[in-house]
Write an enzyme that holds these catalytic residues in place. Sequence first.
Site, PDB file in Angstrom:
ATOM      1  N   ARG A 238      16.163   6.096  63.726  1.00 32.84           N
ATOM      2  CA  ARG A 238      16.830   7.138  64.502  1.00 32.84           C
ATOM      3  C   ARG A 238      18.325   6.859  64.484  1.00 32.84           C
ATOM      4  O   ARG A 238      18.749   5.700  64.589  1.00 32.84           O
ATOM      5  CB  ARG A 238      16.324   7.149  65.958  1.00 32.84           C
ATOM      6  CG  ARG A 238      14.917   7.703  66.147  1.00 32.84           C
ATOM      7  CD  ARG A 238      14.814   9.198  65.863  1.00 32.84           C
ATOM      8  NE  ARG A 238      13.480   9.731  66.082  1.00 32.84           N
ATOM      9  CZ  ARG A 238      12.515   9.805  65.173  1.00 32.84           C
ATOM     10  NH1 ARG A 238      12.740   9.379  63.934  1.00 32.84           N
ATOM     11  NH2 ARG A 238      11.335  10.316  65.475  1.00 32.84           N
ATOM     12  N   GLU A 267      21.490  15.817  64.802  1.00 32.06           N
ATOM     13  CA  GLU A 267      20.881  16.447  63.617  1.00 32.06           C
ATOM     14  C   GLU A 267      20.648  17.917  63.903  1.00 32.06           C
ATOM     15  O   GLU A 267      20.269  18.257  65.030  1.00 32.06           O
ATOM     16  CB  GLU A 267      19.565  15.743  63.281  1.00 32.06           C
ATOM     17  CG  GLU A 267      19.775  14.295  62.866  1.00 32.06           C
ATOM     18  CD  GLU A 267      18.471  13.560  62.539  1.00 32.06           C
ATOM     19  OE1 GLU A 267      17.393  14.194  62.588  1.00 32.06           O
ATOM     20  OE2 GLU A 267      18.524  12.367  62.250  1.00 32.06           O
ATOM     21  N   HIS A 286      16.906  13.598  57.103  1.00 31.58           N
ATOM     22  CA  HIS A 286      15.732  13.145  57.862  1.00 31.58           C
ATOM     23  C   HIS A 286      14.420  13.539  57.170  1.00 31.58           C
ATOM     24  O   HIS A 286      13.638  14.338  57.697  1.00 31.58           O
ATOM     25  CB  HIS A 286      15.776  13.697  59.301  1.00 31.58           C
ATOM     26  CG  HIS A 286      14.943  12.887  60.256  1.00 31.58           C
ATOM     27  ND1 HIS A 286      15.234  12.758  61.590  1.00 31.58           N
ATOM     28  CD2 HIS A 286      13.814  12.150  60.059  1.00 31.58           C
ATOM     29  CE1 HIS A 286      14.329  11.994  62.181  1.00 31.58           C
ATOM     30  NE2 HIS A 286      13.454  11.611  61.260  1.00 31.58           N
TER      31      HIS A 286
HETATM   32  C1  DGY Z   1       8.962  10.240  62.723  1.00 33.32           C
HETATM   33  O1  DGY Z   1       7.782  10.562  62.589  1.00 33.32           O
HETATM   34  O2  DGY Z   1       9.390   9.773  63.773  1.00 33.32           O
HETATM   35  C2  DGY Z   1       9.833  10.476  61.557  1.00 33.32           C
HETATM   36  O3  DGY Z   1      11.159  10.268  61.850  1.00 33.32           O
HETATM   37  C3  DGY Z   1       9.574  11.846  60.979  1.00 33.32           C
HETATM   38  O4  DGY Z   1       9.963  11.880  59.653  1.00 33.32           O
END
Ligand code: DGY
Length: 320
Positions: A238, A267, A286
Site C-alpha cells: 500500500r 490512487e 495497482h
Molecule cells: C489486495 O488484494 O489488497 C491487492 O492490493 C489487490 O491487488
Amino acid sequence: MSKPYVFITMKIPDEAIEKLSEVAHVSVWEGDSPVSRQRLLDEVQKADALLCMLTDSIDQQILDNGTHLKIVANMAVGYDNIAIPYAAEKGIVVTNTPEVLSEATADLTFALMLTTARRIVEASSFLRNGEWTSWSPLLLAGQDVYDATLGIIGMGRIGEGVARRAKGFDMRVLYYNRTRKKHAEERLGVEYCELDSLLKEADFVVVLTPLTSETKGLISTNQFKAMKKNAIFINTSRGAVVDEEALYQALLEKEIWGAGLDVFQQEPVSTEHPLLQLPNVVTLPHIGSASIKTRTEMALLAAENIIAVLQNKKPITPVC
Ligand code: DGY
C-alpha cells in the site's frame, strides 16, 4: 421468503455474479469509476451483503446505514479501506481474499524487481523514440538481480512467494516481520533480521506489509538513508506504508538507485506526481493481483463468503 439483496460496487467476473444470483437478488455498479458515495449509502441501506473493492471507503457512516447488513466482502487481501473495529462492534462480518492472489502478486513483485533493475521500460522507450544509434558497453546498464541480496519487509504468503522466486535467482533472502517465521526460514532458507540491518544489507528492499497504524509511513527519510546507494526499492503493498516525499528526495539525491511502485498514497495517481517525472522509477497502476485467473478466484471467494454468511454459515476467510 424473499431473497436477500447483494450490492456489488464494480463489475466483477460473471462466474461470481452467477453464483450469487442463485441465492440473492444482485445489483452491480456498472460504472468504470468507483460508485459514488451517495449511491453506496443508498445501496447499503437496502443490502444484506456488500461485495466491495479496495477503492471503496467502508467507514462508520456506511456501516451505520447498513441497518440489516450482515457482511462486507472485500475483493482484496488488504482491508485498510474498512473500519474493522466498528464493523466488529456492530456484528457485521468482514471478509477478504487471501491466498488466491499470493502467487500473482509475487509474480508482479518479481517482475517489478527485474523491470526496475534492468531498466526495461526506459530501454523500450529509448528504442521506440529512435534514440538507439549504436550498441555501446554501458548503454542502459542496470543492476544484477541474480545473486543479489533481497530484503523482504512483511513475510506473509506473498513474501514467501517472492522468496521462493528469489531462490531460483540464487539470491540471499533477508526478511523482517513483526513475528519471526521459523518455518519459512527452514523451508525457504530465508534469514530473519531487524529492519535496520535489512535496510543496510539488501540490494532490493521489497515492501509487502499490510497498511496498519503501525506500518503507516514505516519507510521514510532515515530508512532510505540507511539503504545502499545501489538499492532498488519496490512497493506492491500500500502506498501509505511509504513516505512518498522522502522516496522522491532519496531518488533525486541518489541515496538509492531506483524504485518500482505498484501502489501510491492517492490512487489513481496523477500524471503530474513528482515520482512519475523520474527516469529511475517504474510505475504501475495497482495491478499486483491482476491476472484473469486470480481476479476470477478473488471474486468467487468474495461471493462464497457472502453465500456462507447469508446461509448462517461461517465465512471462509473472515477478518472479523
Ligand atoms: C489486495 O488484494 O489488497 C491487492 O492490493 C489487490 O491487488
